[in-house]
Design an enzyme around this catalytic site. Structure first.
Site, PDB file in Angstrom:
ATOM      1  N   ASP A 106       9.553  30.940 -28.545  1.00  0.00           N
ATOM      2  CA  ASP A 106      10.596  31.303 -29.506  1.00  0.00           C
ATOM      3  C   ASP A 106       9.997  31.180 -30.899  1.00  0.00           C
ATOM      4  O   ASP A 106       8.958  30.541 -31.080  1.00  0.00           O
ATOM      5  CB  ASP A 106      11.794  30.369 -29.329  1.00  0.00           C
ATOM      6  CG  ASP A 106      12.862  30.587 -30.384  1.00  0.00           C
ATOM      7  OD1 ASP A 106      13.226  31.751 -30.606  1.00  0.00           O
ATOM      8  OD2 ASP A 106      13.299  29.595 -30.993  1.00  0.00           O
TER       9      ASP A 106
ATOM     10  N   ASP B 150      18.103  29.444 -26.482  1.00  0.00           N
ATOM     11  CA  ASP B 150      16.910  29.536 -25.627  1.00  0.00           C
ATOM     12  C   ASP B 150      17.151  28.974 -24.230  1.00  0.00           C
ATOM     13  O   ASP B 150      16.298  29.142 -23.351  1.00  0.00           O
ATOM     14  CB  ASP B 150      15.739  28.773 -26.266  1.00  0.00           C
ATOM     15  CG  ASP B 150      15.310  29.370 -27.599  1.00  0.00           C
ATOM     16  OD1 ASP B 150      15.236  30.611 -27.674  1.00  0.00           O
ATOM     17  OD2 ASP B 150      15.067  28.607 -28.543  1.00  0.00           O
TER      18      ASP B 150
ATOM     19  N   ASP C 249      13.655  25.878 -28.717  1.00  0.00           N
ATOM     20  CA  ASP C 249      14.288  24.682 -29.288  1.00  0.00           C
ATOM     21  C   ASP C 249      15.789  24.786 -29.447  1.00  0.00           C
ATOM     22  O   ASP C 249      16.440  23.796 -29.751  1.00  0.00           O
ATOM     23  CB  ASP C 249      13.671  24.373 -30.659  1.00  0.00           C
ATOM     24  CG  ASP C 249      14.179  25.320 -31.733  1.00  0.00           C
ATOM     25  OD1 ASP C 249      14.270  26.540 -31.453  1.00  0.00           O
ATOM     26  OD2 ASP C 249      14.491  24.845 -32.852  1.00  0.00           O
TER      27      ASP C 249
ATOM     28  N   CYS D  41       0.855  -1.189   0.000  1.00  0.00           N
ATOM     29  CA  CYS D  41       0.000   0.000   0.000  1.00  0.00           C
ATOM     30  C   CYS D  41       0.891   1.239   0.000  1.00  0.00           C
ATOM     31  O   CYS D  41       2.114   1.155   0.051  1.00  0.00           O
ATOM     32  CB  CYS D  41      -0.929   0.011   1.209  1.00  0.00           C
ATOM     33  SG  CYS D  41      -0.062   0.196   2.782  1.00  0.00           S
TER      34      CYS D  41
ATOM     35  N   CYS E 125       3.507   1.646   2.721  1.00  0.00           N
ATOM     36  CA  CYS E 125       4.794   0.965   2.509  1.00  0.00           C
ATOM     37  C   CYS E 125       5.753   1.889   1.754  1.00  0.00           C
ATOM     38  O   CYS E 125       6.944   1.973   2.089  1.00  0.00           O
ATOM     39  CB  CYS E 125       4.581  -0.325   1.715  1.00  0.00           C
ATOM     40  SG  CYS E 125       3.576  -1.570   2.540  1.00  0.00           S
TER      41      CYS E 125
END
Length: 796
Positions: free
Chosen positions: A501, A694, A690, A99, A102
């Site tokens: 961007d 950036d 990308d 559970c 644990c």
């Protein structure tokens, strides 16, 4: 060796159960194995050229399936430890987790040990990611500590994971089936005893029925309930109370009192003891099924890459484990097979189904020189592939690791539940003792105290956040969206400004020809451009060559082309020049005066001193960009375009996409400053980019986002990664995050409300133990079912 001559498993030598027979054909011979693990080990040994291992006179066959010795051999475990600047790291499959309590115990206990840097358990797979300082802690010692807690750790592999899940399911089914069968018999005896209580029954018959009830209850409590008893023992031994302790005390109290009542001639409550175990096992069985369903998305992702590959050595093919492939190896891919690793096609051509990695529904033609990704499928041609990366470093493997790490990372909203879970069990035990003392030391006081213990449910609190995070991240991975963790999920749900961007994010990142202006002969202009630009890696050159080839033109490639950075190309022998207008003027070539177009890039060409014309290119917007931004606008987000490109080009794109606010030209530093300014104003900013330029802005934003195909640094920096080049995934990801947080809040509300209502009812004597056990099981099931609703989020 032939099939008839082989005795036992070809690897471990053990007898082969008929139902578990696994075969492999090599060199026109059939080899038989007792399990897939032995077959995999055999393939590894054979692939490494170590077949003589099986002919050694000192070879002793043994139960190979016991892959993790109880003594936790340090040398063996080190094979699974990886090192990084953040520390040593190992993934372990943990048997014995039942559970959320644990998981809470394992994480808290391990993190307080000297040398342990982080311990995170994936609720779906029971996989522990353990990061530690190898100078301060030994992995073998850490495994022994886990074992003393009552949990068996084993090094992670897909085979081990599947084996662990199957063993857990089989054990649950067997224990639950036994409990149900015996409880049905018990109910018959109990009904007779209840009838006798109201209508009268002779003492001999009553004693007989109670004795029979005790006989059928004993296996339910001590066999079916053994996992709870075992967990309770370890909890007491380590002074770490858990859910098992509450269940064990409740069932043993009812059983012990009933034995005492049987001897002393009082009313027995064997049905209470048996039903507590049976109902909670029913809940665990359903929870196990739901957990596997929740992790199904990750399983399907990891199973895309085949475990076996055909390696070519000196023209001979050998089937080997995919994990043994090294960069530079050559492998054979037959029609219909999936690629086990990322690689480069060195011979052959075929159509490839790439839907698994980029969502493209139509097959893509691939030929010699093209790269392919692991997990994609070869459709109709035989290909020879050169391995470019190990299986563990393939695209699919990296995505799989990201998803698993995302499921482990916690949302900040879970901190409240974690703090309460730490004091929940001691508090419940205290309330149970107080209830017993209040009602008096008789059967009513005992039953009410038992009900308090079995109705309390820390599991619902513990499951409220991780199950929703697990289901949401798994569902998102199926669509090509990777959240880095529960913290990212929560942050994405609270965003209000989305910054983008331009190049490669809102645009294709590949300039395309939009105009051709020839002075006289357009065909001559295009042939000269193709001769000059072929071989250049510049994006403008690639765009020009692509357009000319689609027109069916060809030209011999030139040699000794001089590239002048920032200006253009020059072929001295053929007197060909291509580049900017200023470059041609420097070479003495008059360029006609034309009106400047700030939205396009122009490449001018000349031959033998004569101006031929120009080709205009533009980085066009992604096909789906306008639709995606329209969705975002409808959802109430403010969109912002930050670019280092020319203002005219940025303004043109912003108008085309309906973006009201844009800033250009911006250096990486200025982009970062703008993101910082917005955050200081109290906004929560998503930055999507990308490129390497950036990276600073991505690191500064509240949430960073990148699209597959971005630079490595941008993808590593991203909290949110779109693994398919489709911007429509972004609004879908935002909606998914919002729905996930809504589900988490509902789960927490239910978990808190349930315990606040159920515990007082039990303490006041208004709830029987059997109903309490049923309510406790249903509370966890309710949280799981609510979380599984996230699997039904429609595709974008």
């Amino acid at each position: 060796m032939t099939k008839a001559e082989q005795q036992g498993c070809a690897h471990c030598g053990l007898p082969i159960p008929t139902a578990e027979l696994v075969t492999e054909v090599a060199a026109d011979q059939e080899f038989r194995f007792c399990c897939r693990g032995c077959r995999g080990a055999w393939l590894i040994i054979r692939g490494a050229g170590l077949e003589r291992f099986y002919t050694r006179t000192d070879l002793q066959h043994g139960p190979i399936r016991e892959t993790h010795p109880p003594q936790f051999d340090a040398t063996y475990l080190l094979n699974f430890v990886s090192t990084s600047p953040a520390g040593a790291e190992i993934s372990l499959i943990i048997d014995g987790i039942r559970c959320a309590s644990c998981i809470w115990l394992i994480e808290r206990y391990m993190q307080q040990l000297p040398g342990v840097l982080a311990a995170r358990v994936n609720f779906a797979t029971h996989r522990l990611l353990l990061r530690f300082d190898a100078d301060l802690a030994e992995i073998a010692d850490l495994c022994r500590i886990l074992s003393r807690l009552g949990y068996l750790p084993r090094p992670y592999s897909q085979d081990e994971l599947r084996s662990s899940m199957e063993n857990e399911r089989r054990s649950l089914l067997l224990r639950f089936g036994t409990a149900v069968f015996l409880s049905m018999q018990l109910m018959g005896f109990s009904i007779a005893l209840y009838a006798g209580y109201f209508k009268g029954i002779d003492p001999q018959t009553r004693q007989l029925l109670q004795t029979l009830a005790a006989l059928v209850t004993t296996p339910v409590v001590f066999y079916s309930g053994f996992p709870f008893l075992r967990g309770a023992w370890f909890a007491l031994r380590n002074f770490s109370p858990n859910m098992d302790l509450l269940i064990a005390i409740g069932s043993l109290s009812a059983y012990g009192y009933s034995i005492f009542a049987l001897v002393s001639g009082r009313e027995v409550y064997f049905d209470t003891a048996a039903m507590i175990v049976t109902l909670i096992l029913a809940g665990r069985l359903f929870e196990n099924s739901a957990r596997h369903r929740a992790s199904a998305g990750l399983d399907r992702l990891l199973q895309l890459s085949p475990p076996i590959a055909t390696r070519l050595i000196d023209g001979q093919s050998t089937r080997v484990d995919s994990r043994l492939l090294e960069p530079g190896d050559h492998i054979l891919i037959a029609p219909g097979d999936r690629f086990p690793v990322d690689g480069l096609i060195i011979s052959g051509d075929s159509e490839v189904d790439e839907a698994a990695v980029n969502g493209e529904s139509l097959p893509v033609f691939r030929q010699t020189g093209d790269s392919v990704k692991a997990g994609t499928q070869n459709l109709n041609g035989t290909l020879c592939l050169q391995v470019e990366a190990k299986a563990a470093d393939s695209f699919i493997a990296r995505i799989g690791r990201m998803v698993e790490q995302a499921q482990i990372r916690k949302a900040p909203i879970q901190n409240l539940a974690d703090r309460i879970s730490g004091i929940f069990i001691p508090s419940v035990l205290s309330i149970a003792v107080a209830t017993f003392l209040y009602w008096g030391a008789d059967q009513n006081g005992l039953l009410n105290a038992i009900t308090v213990m079995v109705v309390a449910c820390p599991c619902a609190l513990g499951l409220a956040t991780p199950t929703a995070v697990m289901v949401a991240t798994g569902r998102a991975a199926e669509e090509g969206v990777l959240f880095r963790g529960g913290d990212t999920l929560e942050a994405v749900a609270n965003l209000d400004i989305l910054a983008f961007d331009k190049t490669g994010t809102l645009t294709e990142g590949r300039p395309q020809v939009v105009a051709i202006k020839a002075v006289n002969d357009q065909a001559e202009l295009l042939r000269c451009a193709l001769q000059l630009e072929t071989g250049s890696r510049h994006p403008l050159a690639e765009g020009i060559c692509s357009e000319i080839r689609t027109r069916g033109l060809s030209a011999p490639q030139l040699e000794n082309i001089q590239q002048i950075p920032g200006k253009g190309l020059l072929a001295q022998a053929e007197q060909l020049i291509g580049g900017s207008a200023d470059f041609l003027l420097e070479q003495g070539i008059p360029v006609p005066a034309i009106q400047a177009d700030t939205t396009t890039s122009e490449v001018h060409f000349a031959k033998e001193g004569h101006y031929l014309g120009s080709i205009s290119l533009q980085d066009i917007a992604r096909n789906e960009a306008a639709e995606a931004l329209s969705f975002l606008d409808q959802q109430g987000y403010s969109c912002l375009l930050l670019s280092g490109d020319r203002p005219g080009s940025v303004e043109n794109l912003a108008k085309h996409l309906g973006i009201q606010r844009w800033l250009a030209p911006l250096t990486p530093e200025l982009k970062t400053q703008e993101v910082e300014r917005l955050k200081e104003m109290g906004h929560r900013v998503l930055m999507t980019g990308d490129g390497i330029n950036d990276a600073p802005a991505l690191a500064t934003a509240t949430v960073s986002c990148s699209i597959v195909g971005s630079s490595d640094i941008a993808m590593e920096q991203a909290d949110l990664l779109l693994t398919r080049p489709n911007l429509l995934l972004l609004p879908w990801a935002l909606v998914t995050a919002q729905k996930s947080m809504s589900i988490i809040r509902q789960n927490l509300f239910w978990a808190f409300s349930y315990n606040l209502i159920a515990i007082p009812l039990a303490a006041s004597g208004n709830l029987l133990p059997v109903y309490g056990a049923a309510a406790m099981a249903l509370s966890s099931i309710g949280v799981l079912l609510n979380s599984l609703r996230l699997k039904r989020i429609p595709s974008p």
